[in-house]
Design a protein around this motif. Structure first.
Motif, PDB file in Angstrom:
ATOM      1  N   ASN A   1     -15.017  14.718  19.199  1.00  0.00           N
ATOM      2  CA  ASN A   1     -14.623  14.271  20.576  1.00  0.00           C
ATOM      3  C   ASN A   1     -15.575  13.196  20.943  1.00  0.00           C
ATOM      4  N   LEU A   2     -16.817  12.802  20.265  1.00  0.00           N
ATOM      5  CA  LEU A   2     -17.695  11.530  20.314  1.00  0.00           C
ATOM      6  C   LEU A   2     -16.785  10.378  19.521  1.00  0.00           C
ATOM      7  N   ILE A   3     -16.317  10.593  18.178  1.00  0.00           N
ATOM      8  CA  ILE A   3     -15.769   9.842  17.458  1.00  0.00           C
ATOM      9  C   ILE A   3     -14.434   9.126  17.851  1.00  0.00           C
ATOM     10  N   ARG A   4     -13.751  10.034  18.610  1.00  0.00           N
ATOM     11  CA  ARG A   4     -12.480   9.337  18.942  1.00  0.00           C
ATOM     12  C   ARG A   4     -12.660   8.271  20.069  1.00  0.00           C
ATOM     13  N   ASN A   5     -13.683   8.499  20.759  1.00  0.00           N
ATOM     14  CA  ASN A   5     -13.861   7.372  21.740  1.00  0.00           C
ATOM     15  C   ASN A   5     -14.827   6.299  21.348  1.00  0.00           C
TER      16      ASN A   5
ATOM     17  N   GLY B   1     -21.066   0.800  19.128  1.00  0.00           N
ATOM     18  CA  GLY B   1     -21.099   2.135  18.879  1.00  0.00           C
ATOM     19  C   GLY B   1     -22.536   2.842  19.088  1.00  0.00           C
ATOM     20  N   LEU B   2     -23.563   2.553  18.949  1.00  0.00           N
ATOM     21  CA  LEU B   2     -24.733   3.134  19.140  1.00  0.00           C
ATOM     22  C   LEU B   2     -24.804   3.597  20.874  1.00  0.00           C
ATOM     23  N   ILE B   3     -24.530   2.456  21.496  1.00  0.00           N
ATOM     24  CA  ILE B   3     -24.470   2.915  22.991  1.00  0.00           C
ATOM     25  C   ILE B   3     -23.757   3.846  23.431  1.00  0.00           C
ATOM     26  N   SER B   4     -22.331   3.506  22.865  1.00  0.00           N
ATOM     27  CA  SER B   4     -21.406   4.409  23.387  1.00  0.00           C
ATOM     28  C   SER B   4     -21.476   5.951  22.828  1.00  0.00           C
ATOM     29  N   THR B   5     -21.982   6.074  21.743  1.00  0.00           N
ATOM     30  CA  THR B   5     -22.281   7.393  21.485  1.00  0.00           C
ATOM     31  C   THR B   5     -23.199   8.345  21.915  1.00  0.00           C
ATOM     32  N   LEU B   6     -24.470   7.628  22.264  1.00  0.00           N
ATOM     33  CA  LEU B   6     -25.481   8.171  22.568  1.00  0.00           C
ATOM     34  C   LEU B   6     -25.412   8.355  24.229  1.00  0.00           C
ATOM     35  N   SER B   7     -24.540   7.255  24.897  1.00  0.00           N
ATOM     36  CA  SER B   7     -24.320   7.446  26.192  1.00  0.00           C
ATOM     37  C   SER B   7     -23.287   8.752  26.592  1.00  0.00           C
ATOM     38  N   HIS B   8     -22.214   8.757  25.708  1.00  0.00           N
ATOM     39  CA  HIS B   8     -21.187   9.924  25.979  1.00  0.00           C
ATOM     40  C   HIS B   8     -21.853  11.306  25.631  1.00  0.00           C
ATOM     41  N   ARG B   9     -22.873  11.029  24.668  1.00  0.00           N
ATOM     42  CA  ARG B   9     -23.670  12.593  24.389  1.00  0.00           C
ATOM     43  C   ARG B   9     -24.604  13.029  25.498  1.00  0.00           C
TER      44      ARG B   9
ATOM     45  N   VAL C   1     -19.856  12.008  39.826  1.00  0.00           N
ATOM     46  CA  VAL C   1     -18.532  10.746  39.151  1.00  0.00           C
ATOM     47  C   VAL C   1     -18.272  11.626  37.843  1.00  0.00           C
ATOM     48  N   HIS C   2     -17.009  11.887  37.890  1.00  0.00           N
ATOM     49  CA  HIS C   2     -16.688  12.761  36.565  1.00  0.00           C
ATOM     50  C   HIS C   2     -15.677  11.753  36.018  1.00  0.00           C
ATOM     51  N   ASP C   3     -15.682  11.711  34.657  1.00  0.00           N
ATOM     52  CA  ASP C   3     -14.937  11.027  33.820  1.00  0.00           C
ATOM     53  C   ASP C   3     -14.470  11.849  32.842  1.00  0.00           C
ATOM     54  N   THR C   4     -12.896  12.149  32.774  1.00  0.00           N
ATOM     55  CA  THR C   4     -12.400  13.105  31.905  1.00  0.00           C
ATOM     56  C   THR C   4     -12.356  12.702  30.652  1.00  0.00           C
ATOM     57  N   CYS C   5     -12.162  11.712  30.257  1.00  0.00           N
ATOM     58  CA  CYS C   5     -11.757  11.156  28.923  1.00  0.00           C
ATOM     59  C   CYS C   5     -13.098  10.377  28.307  1.00  0.00           C
TER      60      CYS C   5
ATOM     61  N   THR D   1     -16.708   4.191  26.633  1.00  0.00           N
ATOM     62  CA  THR D   1     -15.688   3.391  25.427  1.00  0.00           C
ATOM     63  C   THR D   1     -15.439   2.074  25.960  1.00  0.00           C
ATOM     64  N   PHE D   2     -15.139   1.995  27.350  1.00  0.00           N
ATOM     65  CA  PHE D   2     -14.693   0.524  27.750  1.00  0.00           C
ATOM     66  C   PHE D   2     -15.784  -0.081  28.783  1.00  0.00           C
ATOM     67  N   GLY D   3     -16.410   0.618  29.588  1.00  0.00           N
ATOM     68  CA  GLY D   3     -17.099   0.404  30.804  1.00  0.00           C
ATOM     69  C   GLY D   3     -18.436  -0.426  30.072  1.00  0.00           C
ATOM     70  N   LEU D   4     -19.172   0.479  29.484  1.00  0.00           N
ATOM     71  CA  LEU D   4     -20.519  -0.111  28.846  1.00  0.00           C
ATOM     72  C   LEU D   4     -20.396  -1.074  27.744  1.00  0.00           C
ATOM     73  N   SER D   5     -19.384  -0.833  26.910  1.00  0.00           N
ATOM     74  CA  SER D   5     -19.076  -1.833  25.785  1.00  0.00           C
ATOM     75  C   SER D   5     -18.612  -3.332  26.503  1.00  0.00           C
ATOM     76  N   GLY D   6     -17.780  -3.288  27.567  1.00  0.00           N
ATOM     77  CA  GLY D   6     -17.373  -4.328  28.048  1.00  0.00           C
ATOM     78  C   GLY D   6     -18.570  -4.899  28.770  1.00  0.00           C
ATOM     79  N   LEU D   7     -19.596  -4.380  29.184  1.00  0.00           N
ATOM     80  CA  LEU D   7     -20.818  -4.774  29.934  1.00  0.00           C
ATOM     81  C   LEU D   7     -21.591  -5.520  29.025  1.00  0.00           C
ATOM     82  N   LEU D   8     -21.551  -4.706  27.716  1.00  0.00           N
ATOM     83  CA  LEU D   8     -22.404  -5.288  26.332  1.00  0.00           C
ATOM     84  C   LEU D   8     -21.748  -6.488  25.886  1.00  0.00           C
ATOM     85  N   GLY D   9     -20.539  -6.881  25.823  1.00  0.00           N
ATOM     86  CA  GLY D   9     -19.794  -7.928  25.539  1.00  0.00           C
ATOM     87  C   GLY D   9     -20.030  -8.946  26.298  1.00  0.00           C
ATOM     88  N   GLY D  10     -19.868  -8.726  27.779  1.00  0.00           N
ATOM     89  CA  GLY D  10     -20.192  -9.710  28.554  1.00  0.00           C
ATOM     90  C   GLY D  10     -21.542 -10.535  28.702  1.00  0.00           C
TER      91      GLY D  10
END
Length: 382
Positions: A266-270, A300-308, A320-324, A329-338
């Motif tokens: 469930n963490l890996i797929r995202n 990968g580190l930020i996404s995994t730890l944040s999701h967990r 604020v509920h996030d089903t998937c 996956t996209f929000g925090l990673s996009g911020l990191l990229g910007g």
């Protein structure tokens, strides 16, 4: 079991879909040239377009098919939104960016395909909480808002088209979070959503299949709007290195977080896609693979730890509920990229710090613009 919609919704849904399609046909008939324009350069990009099309139809569709109750809905709604949204995005983008009588070419389809991606990302956040008619309404609002966001970046802030397109991930994530905040009842938030988030082996397997499709073709997503062969080569190489680094990091962290050292799919797929999302802003300008790999590792580190560790508290405190898990996956990673884009520009050339500093400020301004416009329009839509 699929959800049962009310008779009033069933009576309106097919008329709404058929009415929209008829309207699109009439717009193409009266507002566009009746023949296709011949653009040899855009036809050369058709293989890359096919890759991005796989991401949109198969990747997002299967990625959001992991819920036991909403597996078919995740795939079918994604397909419906993509088919309607691409046509609507072509109309909006062509009328917004063209001064003369618009004509349709393959470039228009590229743009429509990219403009509908924020809607697909947003739909993953509110999956299971809305019906198809509401998703169509959300598509009708979000596509023009993202086009306006790009228009301001390109014409007012003078941002490159490639970078403006990469804000789609961030825009879709925070637009969806704003919508979810208003449509999810706080009183039944936890119990209601835990019941709907149950999965099964087959649905989890299909979701991982969607992740694999997106992983394979994400380099094409980051390279679609790059015209220089050198920069396109850089984008493909760096995206692949970032994806590989984030994947290894995610597998390592999920094993570390599990008491029995088991992989947590469930963490890996995202989280494995986080590297590709974060590198999209800078992939074309990097000359050294270790920078892309470092950014992929951090994503990968930020996404995994944040999701967990953040998803539960964020749901409980802010409702604020996030089903998937789209935010991680996209929000925090996009911020990191910007942010990485601004930092890398600042460190690129100290001899022209004035010009470079201005470009970095513009990069930060684009992030602020995307957040402000996505959250505001998301609240309005919700």
């Amino acid at each position: 079991m699929p959800p049962r919609y009310s008779s009033s919704l069933r009576g309106r849904l097919y008329w709404a879909i058929l009415g929209l399609q008829t309207t699109f046909i009439l717009v193409f008939l009266f507002c566009f040239h009746h023949n296709y324009t011949v653009d040899v350069n855009s036809l050369d990009l058709y293989p890359v377009f096919q890759d991005v099309n796989v991401i949109v139809i198969l990747g997002f569709g299967f990625l959001f098919g992991f819920l036991r109750k909403f597996g078919f809905s995740g795939v079918a709604f994604n397909f419906l939104i993509a088919a309607l949204g691409i046509q609507w995005a072509i109309i909006v983008d062509t009328l917004l960016f063209k001064d003369t009588t618009p004509a349709i070419g393959l470039t228009s389809i590229y743009t429509g395909l990219m403009d509908v991606i924020p809607v697909l990302i947003s739909s993953g956040i509110i999956l299971g909480k809305v019906n198809p008619l509401q998703l169509i309404m959300m598509t009708a609002i979000e596509v023009p808002m993202f086009s306006i966001n790009r228009y301001i970046m390109l014409n007012q802030l003078k941002m490159e088209k490639q970078v403006s397109m990469m804000h789609a991930n961030m825009f879709g994530a925070y637009f969806g979070l704003a919508v979810s905040w208003l449509i999810t009842p706080p009183s039944v938030n936890n119990k209601f959503n835990k019941e709907k988030e149950k999965t099964e082996t087959i649905s989890e397997l299909f979701s991982v299949l969607g992740t694999l499709f997106m992983w394979l073709f994400w380099p094409s997503y980051n390279a679609l709007w790059i015209t220089s062969n050198t920069e396109r080569r850089n984008a493909i190489y760096n995206t692949y290195f970032a994806l590989a680094a984030s994947t290894v990091t995610v597998f390592s962290i999920t094993t570390l977080l599990n008491p029995w050292a088991k992989l947590q799919m469930n963490l890996i797929r995202n989280a494995v896609l986080a590297g590709g999302v974060s590198i999209g802003f800078t992939a074309y300008m990097l000359q050294h693979p270790w920078i892309a790999m470092t950014l992929g590792l951090l994503a990968g580190l930020i996404s995994t730890l944040s999701h967990r560790y953040l998803q539960g508290p964020l749901n409980t405190v802010s409702f604020v509920h996030d089903t998937c898990g789209v935010h991680y996956t996209f929000g925090l990673s996009g911020l990191l990229g910007g942010i990485a884009y601004a930092l890398l520009i600042l460190t690129a050339d100290y001899s022209t710090i004035g010009i470079i500093g201005f470009q970095a400020v513009v990069g930060v301004g684009c992030i602020c613009l995307t957040l402000a416009l996505s959250l505001t329009s998301g609240l309005m839509t919700g």
